[in-house]
Design a protein around this motif. Structure first.
Motif, mmCIF file in Angstrom:
data_model
loop_
_atom_site.group_PDB
_atom_site.id
_atom_site.type_symbol
_atom_site.label_atom_id
_atom_site.label_comp_id
_atom_site.label_asym_id
_atom_site.label_seq_id
_atom_site.Cartn_x
_atom_site.Cartn_y
_atom_site.Cartn_z
ATOM 1 N N GLN A 23 0.825 -1.204 0.000
ATOM 2 C CA GLN A 23 0.000 0.000 0.000
ATOM 3 C C GLN A 23 0.866 1.263 0.000
ATOM 4 N N ASP A 44 0.799 4.052 -2.977
ATOM 5 C CA ASP A 44 0.519 5.467 -2.720
ATOM 6 C C ASP A 44 1.628 6.351 -3.297
ATOM 7 N N SER A 61 -3.062 -3.628 -3.259
ATOM 8 C CA SER A 61 -3.321 -2.326 -2.648
ATOM 9 C C SER A 61 -4.770 -1.922 -2.885
#
Length: 386
Positions: free
Chosen positions: A8, A12, A31
């Motif tokens: 994740q 991002d 994710s």
């Protein structure tokens, strides 16, 4: 940091939706997918209907050997794939579909710099999965074993560790590949059943290969149509499945297991009647017959009329006629339709059968003896070859 957190965080940073696959191209982590297009791709992936990274793509782009990211043109956007390794061992792949309007020039560099940590975390995830599989296998073996104390302890642990739902409906599925196939086919059947169930429901089930049998424990009745879909793969079409009835407690699942094994045996002994997916509930009187020592029975132990019929010229054909007649309750038109012969032909052959067995086939007690004897002869492999 866990693999999920690392995936994740990297997603991002890049502004993409990442998916991590293990060496067998099964999902290890992913994710957040935060757009309609990404959610749709994820839904297809989880449903097993599509997978951007396939064995042919791995082979075609030599992904097992490259150490950098690979860009592959796709219909819905460029696919970016990077192998993940730990201590020089290939463990899987991380990928994303390029759907951003303005990708950065250093995206691959960022992805590749994160690969060593993700490889180590994937290695840990795979080790945890192996431990969970071995733990589930041991608990399943104890649950279906001989010791009542071990069964109770295994049931308690399965529920406590959240490996199976705590309900009042448990049934067992037994899977077995043909003797000519390798045991890996049975393992594939178990994995296909587990994956199909995980994709289609939140129900927790446990499965493992114990000896030559694949065993799956369900906290609910097994659905026939869904079982067919789970085993729909061409490589699994020869796999035989036996399903036991529902039991009210987990320690009693051992009884469903024994029923499932008998259902599987029914398929082995009479494929013509049962096919390859057999439920205990559908066995009828064969529930009793299948528990006989069929492999030790001989023709001399059959009722006299059955023995004479099977030993006569054209015995197999005449026995099939009599079996169809008895299966139809002695009704001529139904028998002729079942056997696909003319009624006059049926009458002639029934007369011939009466001569051979020398008894009245309209008598209820005689019918019972003949019907049971013929059924046992078929299950015991005493039916003559045509």
């Amino acid at each position: 940091m866990s693999l999920d957190d690392a995936v994740q965080d990297l997603a991002d940073r890049l502004g993409v939706a990442l998916v991590v696959l293990d060496h067998d191209l099964k999902i290890a982590a992913f994710s957040v997918h935060d757009t309609d297009a990404r959610l749709a791709r994820l839904a297809r992936l989880l449903a097993g209907s599509t997978a951007p990274v396939t064995n042919s793509l791995v082979e075609g782009h030599r992904l097992r050997y490259v150490k950098h990211g690979v860009r592959v043109p796709q219909a819905d956007g460029e696919l970016v794939v990077l192998p993940l390794r730990h201590e020089q061992q290939l463990l899987g792949y991380v990928y994303y579909v390029e759907d951003r309007e303005a990708p950065r020039v250093d995206d691959l560099e960022v992805l590749e710099s994160a690969a060593p940590e993700m490889g180590a975390l994937l290695s840990l995830r795979i080790s945890e999965r192996r431990h969970d599989k071995e733990n589930s296998k041991n608990l399943l073996a104890a649950l279906l074993g001989e010791s009542p104390e071990a069964r109770s302890a295994a049931a308690e642990t399965l529920v406590r560790e959240n490996l199976i739902d705590d309900v009042e409906n448990y049934s067992v599925l037994v899977l077995q590949a043909p003797e000519s196939s390798s045991r890996s086919v049975t393992r594939l059947a178990v994995e296909a059943t587990l994956e199909f169930t995980m994709r289609s429901t939140t129900v927790k089930i446990v499965g493992a290969v114990l000896g030559a049998e694949g065993i799956v424990l369900f906290p609910r009745p097994v659905n026939h149509d869904r079982l067919e879909r789970a085993l729909a793969d061409h490589d699994l079409e020869e796999v035989v499945a036996g399903v036991g009835s529902v039991k009210p407690s987990l320690p009693e699942a051992v009884d469903s297991y024994h029923e499932a094994r008998l259902a599987l045996r029914a398929s082995r002994l009479d494929r013509r009647r049962y096919g390859r997916r057999v439920f205990w509930e559908d066995l009828g009187i064969d529930r009793l017959f299948l528990q006989l020592p069929l492999d030790r029975l001989t023709a001399s132990q059959l009722p006299a009329g059955v023995r004479r019929l099977l030993g006569a010229p054209q015995g197999a054909e005449l026995a099939t006629i009599l079996e169809g007649y008895l299966d139809s309750g002695g009704e001529i038109q139904g028998t002729a339709r079942r056997l696909r012969i003319h009624r006059s032909t049926l009458y002639y052959r029934l007369d011939r059968i009466r001569e051979i067995i020398d008894c009245d086939i309209t008598d209820g007690a005689t019918r019972l003896e003949l019907h049971a004897g013929l059924r046992i002869a078929r299950l015991a492999g005493l039916w003559p070859h045509r």
